[in-house]
Enzyme design. Sequence first.
Site, PDB file in Angstrom:
ATOM      1  N   ASP A  30      70.233  21.640  54.125  1.00  0.00           N
ATOM      2  CA  ASP A  30      70.622  20.247  53.898  1.00  0.00           C
ATOM      3  C   ASP A  30      71.908  19.976  54.678  1.00  0.00           C
ATOM      4  O   ASP A  30      72.664  20.897  54.980  1.00  0.00           O
ATOM      5  CB  ASP A  30      70.821  19.969  52.401  1.00  0.00           C
ATOM      6  CG  ASP A  30      70.561  18.509  52.054  1.00  0.00           C
ATOM      7  OD1 ASP A  30      69.541  18.217  51.409  1.00  0.00           O
ATOM      8  OD2 ASP A  30      71.379  17.640  52.452  1.00  0.00           O
ATOM      9  N   PHE A 168      52.638  15.244  46.284  1.00  0.00           N
ATOM     10  CA  PHE A 168      52.204  14.370  45.187  1.00  0.00           C
ATOM     11  C   PHE A 168      52.930  14.684  43.875  1.00  0.00           C
ATOM     12  O   PHE A 168      52.532  14.189  42.826  1.00  0.00           O
ATOM     13  CB  PHE A 168      50.690  14.506  44.980  1.00  0.00           C
ATOM     14  CG  PHE A 168      49.897  14.164  46.210  1.00  0.00           C
ATOM     15  CD1 PHE A 168      49.607  12.837  46.514  1.00  0.00           C
ATOM     16  CD2 PHE A 168      49.481  15.152  47.086  1.00  0.00           C
ATOM     17  CE1 PHE A 168      48.889  12.513  47.668  1.00  0.00           C
ATOM     18  CE2 PHE A 168      48.769  14.837  48.247  1.00  0.00           C
ATOM     19  CZ  PHE A 168      48.478  13.514  48.529  1.00  0.00           C
ATOM     20  N   PHE A 283      48.011   5.859  33.651  1.00  0.00           N
ATOM     21  CA  PHE A 283      48.657   4.805  34.454  1.00  0.00           C
ATOM     22  C   PHE A 283      48.211   3.405  34.051  1.00  0.00           C
ATOM     23  O   PHE A 283      48.126   2.502  34.878  1.00  0.00           O
ATOM     24  CB  PHE A 283      48.456   5.050  35.960  1.00  0.00           C
ATOM     25  CG  PHE A 283      49.481   5.995  36.501  1.00  0.00           C
ATOM     26  CD1 PHE A 283      49.402   7.335  36.212  1.00  0.00           C
ATOM     27  CD2 PHE A 283      50.551   5.551  37.255  1.00  0.00           C
ATOM     28  CE1 PHE A 283      50.370   8.223  36.647  1.00  0.00           C
ATOM     29  CE2 PHE A 283      51.519   6.429  37.704  1.00  0.00           C
ATOM     30  CZ  PHE A 283      51.427   7.778  37.399  1.00  0.00           C
ATOM     31  N   LEU A 284      47.908   3.256  32.775  1.00  0.00           N
ATOM     32  CA  LEU A 284      47.545   1.923  32.280  1.00  0.00           C
ATOM     33  C   LEU A 284      48.485   1.495  31.153  1.00  0.00           C
ATOM     34  O   LEU A 284      48.135   0.640  30.353  1.00  0.00           O
ATOM     35  CB  LEU A 284      46.090   1.920  31.788  1.00  0.00           C
ATOM     36  CG  LEU A 284      45.028   1.938  32.889  1.00  0.00           C
ATOM     37  CD1 LEU A 284      43.634   2.042  32.279  1.00  0.00           C
ATOM     38  CD2 LEU A 284      45.109   0.698  33.789  1.00  0.00           C
ATOM     39  N   CYS A 294      59.500   6.032  45.070  1.00  0.00           N
ATOM     40  CA  CYS A 294      58.289   6.103  45.903  1.00  0.00           C
ATOM     41  C   CYS A 294      57.412   4.855  45.877  1.00  0.00           C
ATOM     42  O   CYS A 294      57.072   4.333  46.939  1.00  0.00           O
ATOM     43  CB  CYS A 294      57.461   7.304  45.500  1.00  0.00           C
ATOM     44  SG  CYS A 294      58.262   8.848  45.929  1.00  0.00           S
TER      45      CYS A 294
END
Length: 465
Positions: A30, A168, A283-284, A294
């Site tokens: 880094d 992911f 995801f509802l 993101c």
Amino acid sequence: MEVCVVGTGYVGLVTGTCLAYLGRSVVCVDIDERKIQMLREGKSPIYEPGLDQLITTGIQRGNLRFSTDLAAAVKASEVIFIAVGTPPLPTGKADLSYVKAVAQSVGRAMDCERRRIVVNKSTVPIGSGNWVEMLVKEGLQENAAFASRKANGAKPEDVFLVASNPEFLREGSAIADTFYPDRIVIGVTDGYAAERLRALYEPIVEQTFVPPASAPRAADVTAVPVVTTDLASAEMIKYAANAFLATKISFANEIANICERVGADIKEVVRGFGLDSRIGPKFLNAGVGWGGSCFGKDVSAIIDIANEYNYEPELLRSTVTVNKRQRHVPVLKLQEALKIIKGKTIGLLGLAFKPDTDDIRDAPALEIARELLEMGARVKGYDPIANEACARQYPDLKIEYASDAVSLAEDCDAIVIVTEWEEFQYLDLAKVGEVMNGKVLVDGRNVLDPVAVEAAGFKYRGIGR
Ligand SMILES: NC(=O)c1ccc[n+]([C@@H]2O[C@H](COP(=O)([O-])OP(=O)(O)OC[C@H]3O[C@@H](n4cnc5c(N)ncnc54)[C@H](O)[C@@H]3O)[C@@H](O)[C@H]2O)c1
């Protein structure tokens, strides 16, 4: 296999640390010296459950190192991951300046003694794989080691190949997501790169490693599918995944807003339609909308890419519009319950964009706080982990920070659950109500039972119920 991971953020640090756990020899690089110093001392600069322990294990075993010297790390490695940030520009485009700097430096640093794989792990616009290849080649032009090999007929592809390996992982469960991913996506132009990356990930693909205590293997995890494809498709898979998930949440919020008007309960509605195997319940969750580093930037980037190719992505634009509107919903509910906001004290429970992380990038809490402050309210905030990050990154945002939920509630006319941290599901409503000035609770994540909250004497306002 020797690996260099450039960028020690949420993605790079977790990837490097997990690969070291699997026995790879890893150097994480880094430009931020403070981070590297902390990491050498075994301290993680980010909050991610289980990460500190794995870093310490890697350091003790001697196969996880941290450095600011990119050139030395490149020379020591066969696989070089680029995992630096690609934040949004005001135009919606992804800022690729960090990727560019790294790619050129990698080209300049290679000793050309072996064939290396340069892997884009950062989320990058379609075509970036080819662009990174061009930048590494530019770096090679300034590389004396390559000049002498070129004189003997060597070509750039003899010393490096570019691959795309989108990530992911979810913050908060990043380690388990790395060890037990739903799939590994590898975009390549050459079978050799695919074979080397497959070999790198072999213990994950075959699930042959002994799980760390912090991330046990679930009984149903067996082999992990590997999707090997071309560069552009790999890059597009990442954008498609994030755009779909953001759209799914915006869809639930849209239905929630209609539920509220017609007298239906979104929790019941989702229970009913989420059981459809074509849809699925994840995801509802209706609430104050998505945030984080993101979704917003990736949906903006794919819209920008589509526009560049003369296509107007109406659905994705609506995904963003619905989300913007949703962040305003808690304020509307406060207005409805309190009438006057000016002079009132509002407490925000949760500042991070989601539970189990200290990440406040594009967190809905920031926008809600700003709006309430502009309206003349006094705003208090409490997050189990992210208070410090919020105070440090947004010194001008006049939030008064509290050290727990009860001290947050003190003198408040209303409290709002913004982030669904587990502890907020078990709020001691009697204690909280006792110290409040008024008893309004806006449940921005629908985590509480409205009946129990009202029984404790609160005015309850959920989302879509
Ligand atoms: N955070 C997530 O949950 C997540 C998930 C999937 C994909 N991604 C993608 O992964 C990428 C990285 O995201 P992140 O959240 O880890 O970013 P981050 O901002 O947390 O970390 C990026 C790191 O790169 C370092 N860096 C910048 N320029 C550098 C250089 N020239 N040399 C060495 N280091 C340099 C920064 O100092 C920082 O530590 C992004 O493209 C993001 O979209 C993120």
